[in-house]
Design an enzyme around this catalytic site. Sequence first.
Site, PDB file in Angstrom:
ATOM      1  N   CYS A  55       0.832  -1.207   0.000  1.00 24.77           N
ATOM      2  CA  CYS A  55       0.000   0.000   0.000  1.00 24.77           C
ATOM      3  C   CYS A  55       0.869   1.261   0.000  1.00 24.77           C
ATOM      4  CB  CYS A  55      -0.892  -0.031   1.242  1.00 24.77           C
ATOM      5  SG  CYS A  55      -1.892   1.430   1.525  1.00 24.77           S
ATOM      6  N   HIS A  56       0.276   2.380  -0.401  1.00 24.60           N
ATOM      7  CA  HIS A  56       0.989   3.670  -0.423  1.00 24.60           C
ATOM      8  C   HIS A  56       1.535   4.039   0.950  1.00 24.60           C
ATOM      9  CE1 HIS A  56      -0.444   4.652  -4.425  1.00 24.60           C
ATOM     10  NE2 HIS A  56      -1.563   4.062  -4.057  1.00 24.60           N
ATOM     11  N   THR A  57       0.830   3.657   2.004  1.00 23.21           N
ATOM     12  CA  THR A  57       1.269   4.027   3.342  1.00 23.21           C
ATOM     13  C   THR A  57       2.596   3.358   3.689  1.00 23.21           C
ATOM     14  OG1 THR A  57      -1.054   4.179   3.897  1.00 23.21           O
ATOM     15  CG2 THR A  57       0.473   4.258   5.726  1.00 23.21           C
ATOM     16  N   HIS A  77       0.717  -3.724   6.295  1.00 24.93           N
ATOM     17  CA  HIS A  77      -0.481  -3.598   7.147  1.00 24.93           C
ATOM     18  C   HIS A  77      -1.742  -4.142   6.490  1.00 24.93           C
ATOM     19  CE1 HIS A  77      -0.456  -0.097   4.564  1.00 24.93           C
ATOM     20  NE2 HIS A  77      -1.754  -0.030   4.726  1.00 24.93           N
ATOM     21  N   GLU A  78      -1.601  -4.747   5.291  1.00 26.58           N
ATOM     22  CA  GLU A  78      -2.803  -5.266   4.621  1.00 26.58           C
ATOM     23  C   GLU A  78      -2.745  -6.789   4.601  1.00 26.58           C
ATOM     24  OE1 GLU A  78      -3.456  -3.441   0.802  1.00 26.58           O
ATOM     25  OE2 GLU A  78      -3.574  -1.448   1.677  1.00 26.58           O
ATOM     26  N   CYS A 102     -11.703  -2.291  20.254  1.00 29.21           N
ATOM     27  CA  CYS A 102     -11.641  -2.953  21.571  1.00 29.21           C
ATOM     28  C   CYS A 102     -13.021  -3.297  22.100  1.00 29.21           C
ATOM     29  CB  CYS A 102     -10.885  -2.084  22.570  1.00 29.21           C
ATOM     30  SG  CYS A 102     -11.833  -0.686  23.230  1.00 29.21           S
ATOM     31  N   CYS A 129     -14.024   1.006  24.713  1.00 32.76           N
ATOM     32  CA  CYS A 129     -13.723   2.428  24.943  1.00 32.76           C
ATOM     33  C   CYS A 129     -14.924   3.300  24.522  1.00 32.76           C
ATOM     34  CB  CYS A 129     -12.461   2.837  24.180  1.00 32.76           C
ATOM     35  SG  CYS A 129     -12.694   2.985  22.404  1.00 32.76           S
ATOM     36  N   CYS A 131     -15.563   3.111  20.784  1.00 35.92           N
ATOM     37  CA  CYS A 131     -16.098   1.831  20.317  1.00 35.92           C
ATOM     38  C   CYS A 131     -17.577   1.683  20.692  1.00 35.92           C
ATOM     39  CB  CYS A 131     -15.300   0.666  20.887  1.00 35.92           C
ATOM     40  SG  CYS A 131     -13.759   0.354  19.991  1.00 35.92           S
ATOM     41  N   CYS A 149     -11.055   3.784  17.646  1.00 39.51           N
ATOM     42  CA  CYS A 149     -10.837   3.130  18.945  1.00 39.51           C
ATOM     43  C   CYS A 149      -9.685   3.800  19.686  1.00 39.51           C
ATOM     44  CB  CYS A 149     -10.526   1.658  18.718  1.00 39.51           C
ATOM     45  SG  CYS A 149     -10.113   0.756  20.218  1.00 39.51           S
ATOM     46  N   ARG A 172      -3.786   3.413  20.874  1.00 39.10           N
ATOM     47  CA  ARG A 172      -3.257   4.354  19.879  1.00 39.10           C
ATOM     48  C   ARG A 172      -1.820   4.771  20.140  1.00 39.10           C
ATOM     49  NH1 ARG A 172      -7.385   6.286  16.784  1.00 39.10           N
ATOM     50  NH2 ARG A 172      -6.405   8.138  15.944  1.00 39.10           N
ATOM     51  N   CYS A 176      -7.494  -2.531   4.186  1.00 39.42           N
ATOM     52  CA  CYS A 176      -7.200  -1.090   4.136  1.00 39.42           C
ATOM     53  C   CYS A 176      -8.058  -0.390   3.083  1.00 39.42           C
ATOM     54  CB  CYS A 176      -5.696  -0.895   3.908  1.00 39.42           C
ATOM     55  SG  CYS A 176      -5.176   0.817   3.801  1.00 39.42           S
ATOM     56  N   ARG A 188      -3.524  -3.148  -7.014  1.00 36.39           N
ATOM     57  CA  ARG A 188      -2.843  -3.710  -5.848  1.00 36.39           C
ATOM     58  C   ARG A 188      -1.920  -4.854  -6.250  1.00 36.39           C
ATOM     59  NH1 ARG A 188      -3.231  -0.177  -3.097  1.00 36.39           N
ATOM     60  NH2 ARG A 188      -3.852  -0.020  -0.929  1.00 36.39           N
TER      61      ARG A 188
HETATM   62  N1  LIG Z   1      -8.738   7.571   5.112  1.00 35.33           N
HETATM   63  C1  LIG Z   1      -8.094   6.419   5.211  1.00 35.33           C
HETATM   64  O1  LIG Z   1      -8.219   5.710   6.196  1.00 35.33           O
HETATM   65  C2  LIG Z   1      -7.238   5.970   4.077  1.00 35.33           C
HETATM   66  C3  LIG Z   1      -6.907   4.620   3.909  1.00 35.33           C
HETATM   67  C4  LIG Z   1      -6.149   4.242   2.786  1.00 35.33           C
HETATM   68  C5  LIG Z   1      -5.719   5.210   1.905  1.00 35.33           C
HETATM   69  N2  LIG Z   1      -6.028   6.535   2.125  1.00 35.33           N
HETATM   70  C6  LIG Z   1      -5.646   7.604   1.218  1.00 35.33           C
HETATM   71  O2  LIG Z   1      -6.579   7.642   0.157  1.00 35.33           O
HETATM   72  C7  LIG Z   1      -5.967   8.167  -1.018  1.00 35.33           C
HETATM   73  C8  LIG Z   1      -6.192   7.218  -2.174  1.00 35.33           C
HETATM   74  O3  LIG Z   1      -5.560   5.970  -1.933  1.00 35.33           O
HETATM   75  P1  LIG Z   1      -5.406   4.917  -3.127  1.00 35.33           P
HETATM   76  O4  LIG Z   1      -4.709   3.742  -2.570  1.00 35.33           O
HETATM   77  O5  LIG Z   1      -6.706   4.703  -3.783  1.00 35.33           O
HETATM   78  O6  LIG Z   1      -4.396   5.765  -4.059  1.00 35.33           O
HETATM   79  P2  LIG Z   1      -4.071   5.717  -5.618  1.00 35.33           P
HETATM   80  O7  LIG Z   1      -2.851   6.530  -5.817  1.00 35.33           O
HETATM   81  O8  LIG Z   1      -4.057   4.298  -6.106  1.00 35.33           O
HETATM   82  O9  LIG Z   1      -5.295   6.446  -6.310  1.00 35.33           O
HETATM   83  C9  LIG Z   1      -5.396   7.828  -6.444  1.00 35.33           C
HETATM   84  C10 LIG Z   1      -6.057   8.118  -7.776  1.00 35.33           C
HETATM   85  O10 LIG Z   1      -6.273   9.527  -7.895  1.00 35.33           O
HETATM   86  C11 LIG Z   1      -6.144   9.849  -9.242  1.00 35.33           C
HETATM   87  N3  LIG Z   1      -5.993  11.281  -9.452  1.00 35.33           N
HETATM   88  C12 LIG Z   1      -4.858  12.012  -9.494  1.00 35.33           C
HETATM   89  N4  LIG Z   1      -5.144  13.302  -9.745  1.00 35.33           N
HETATM   90  C13 LIG Z   1      -6.487  13.391  -9.869  1.00 35.33           C
HETATM   91  C14 LIG Z   1      -7.364  14.463 -10.142  1.00 35.33           C
HETATM   92  N5  LIG Z   1      -6.931  15.714 -10.336  1.00 35.33           N
HETATM   93  N6  LIG Z   1      -8.686  14.208 -10.196  1.00 35.33           N
HETATM   94  C15 LIG Z   1      -9.147  12.937  -9.989  1.00 35.33           C
HETATM   95  N7  LIG Z   1      -8.351  11.887  -9.742  1.00 35.33           N
HETATM   96  C16 LIG Z   1      -7.025  12.111  -9.665  1.00 35.33           C
HETATM   97  C17 LIG Z   1      -4.951   9.020  -9.708  1.00 35.33           C
HETATM   98  O11 LIG Z   1      -4.924   8.860 -11.134  1.00 35.33           O
HETATM   99  C18 LIG Z   1      -5.211   7.695  -8.994  1.00 35.33           C
HETATM  100  O12 LIG Z   1      -5.943   6.787  -9.788  1.00 35.33           O
HETATM  101  C19 LIG Z   1      -4.496   8.376  -0.640  1.00 35.33           C
HETATM  102  O13 LIG Z   1      -4.322   9.720  -0.255  1.00 35.33           O
HETATM  103  C20 LIG Z   1      -4.316   7.440   0.538  1.00 35.33           C
HETATM  104  O14 LIG Z   1      -3.258   7.882   1.368  1.00 35.33           O
HETATM  105  C21 LIG Z   1      -6.782   6.906   3.181  1.00 35.33           C
HETATM  106 ZN   LIG Z   2      -3.036   0.584   3.252  1.00 37.23          ZN
HETATM  107 ZN   LIG Z   3     -12.069   0.906  21.471  1.00 39.79          ZN
END
Ligand SMILES: NC(=O)c1ccc[n+]([C@@H]2O[C@H](COP(=O)([O-])OP(=O)(O)OC[C@H]3O[C@@H](n4cnc5c(N)ncnc54)[C@H](O)[C@@H]3O)[C@@H](O)[C@H]2O)c1
Ligand SMILES: [Zn+2]
Ligand SMILES: [Zn+2]
Length: 369
Positions: free
Chosen positions: A40-42, A62-63, A92, A95, A98, A106, A110, A169, A362
Amino acid sequence: MKIRAAVLEEFGRPLEVQEIDLAEPKAGEVLVRLVACGVCHTDLYTASGADPSGYSPTVLGHEGAGVVEKIGEGVASLAPGDHVVTLFSPQCRECAHCLDSRTNLCLAIREQQNQGYLPDGTTRLSRDGEPVRHFMGTSTFAEYTVMPEIALAKIAPEAPLDHACVFACGLSTGIGAALNTAKVEPGSTCVVFGAGLVGLGAVAGCRLSGAWRIICVDPAEQRLELARGQGAHDTIGGGPDVVEQILEMTGGFGADYTFEATGRVDVMRQAVESARMGWGLATVCGVAGKGETLEVVPRFLITGRRVAGSSFGGVKGRDQVPQFVDRYLAGDIDVDPLISHTLSLDEVNRGFDLMHAQDGIRSVISFDS
Ligand SMILES: NC(=O)c1ccc[n+]([C@@H]2O[C@H](COP(=O)([O-])OP(=O)(O)OC[C@H]3O[C@@H](n4cnc5c(N)ncnc54)[C@H](O)[C@@H]3O)[C@@H](O)[C@H]2O)c1
Ligand SMILES: [Zn+2]
Ligand SMILES: [Zn+2]
């Protein structure tokens, strides 16, 4: 025990797959044998050193999805042989958060988790007697991991684990953003910005909620193709004129629900501005860069638009991840097109390269290969 794991030694350098030590699970902990893990990106973000709260050495990942091998004292909700998905966002069930239906954040572990420790403030991972920290409470780029019981979702044993892992994730984040955070109503018009795993999950979540029309925005055509596969009716390429385009497509009003899944603050603003006056809700899922802020002209809010943020899609993981996996088994969620490459643990850095090249949605590490 000795395990093979991908260790982040130094920020900005490739991960090093090596043998390290994993101690027995203590009270409230569980030993899991990993079968599959998404990249994942993270993980990449931390490996690159861009995350100011990152630490090393640590085992990333983490996935994960795998099988319970052993339980520590007092573990009652899991038994050896159970199939599980790992949760960086635990539940949990005790809390204040939760016990409240309004959030999934949760409070139980943390602080220790953020610093790379298990809830008792120590690590089970080590090398030559020196502690190696846990990442996101999961550390699943490894043959085995020890995790808190409250951070494992028990899923149906018939679910293939190399597919179930994407529910750890991004996919659950997107689906949950639609189902939990926005609570999309049947018959609605929805716009999803970004068609990565999170955005595609949001498209699927809107479809499962009975949305009447789903518009997906992404500059990458091959990703828009996947969005159509998840239920998007219209797809557009995005860019500076996208708000006007969406207003035109929606009779001048904008959408009932918009979702941002790009991590770009300019796109978050577009999501707010293309939400409908009166009641439009913009849900922000993307993680913006450090120090970036979201600009919103207050008039958009006064005229009835709302903004919500969503962490892990508001999903209470132990309760809801198994439900999502059941819906996948029932044929309601199509996971196959989201898994683009299968890698071995030794190829973990290739997973980062594929992500850089935006090759597929993925890459999944298979520990049997
Ligand atoms: N909130 C959470 O808990 C959580 C969990 C996982 C990931 N994320 C975040 O969510 C986001 C997306 O994650 P992902 O894995 O799908 O990433 P990803 O990079 O696979 O997808 C992002 C998409 O956005 C597109 N994009 C770029 N510029 C754009 C624009 N101007 N208009 C529309 N689309 C555009 C890209 O082409 C790409 O397909 C990331 O910022 C990630 O960190 C958040
Ligand atoms: Zn992830
Ligand atoms: Zn909790």
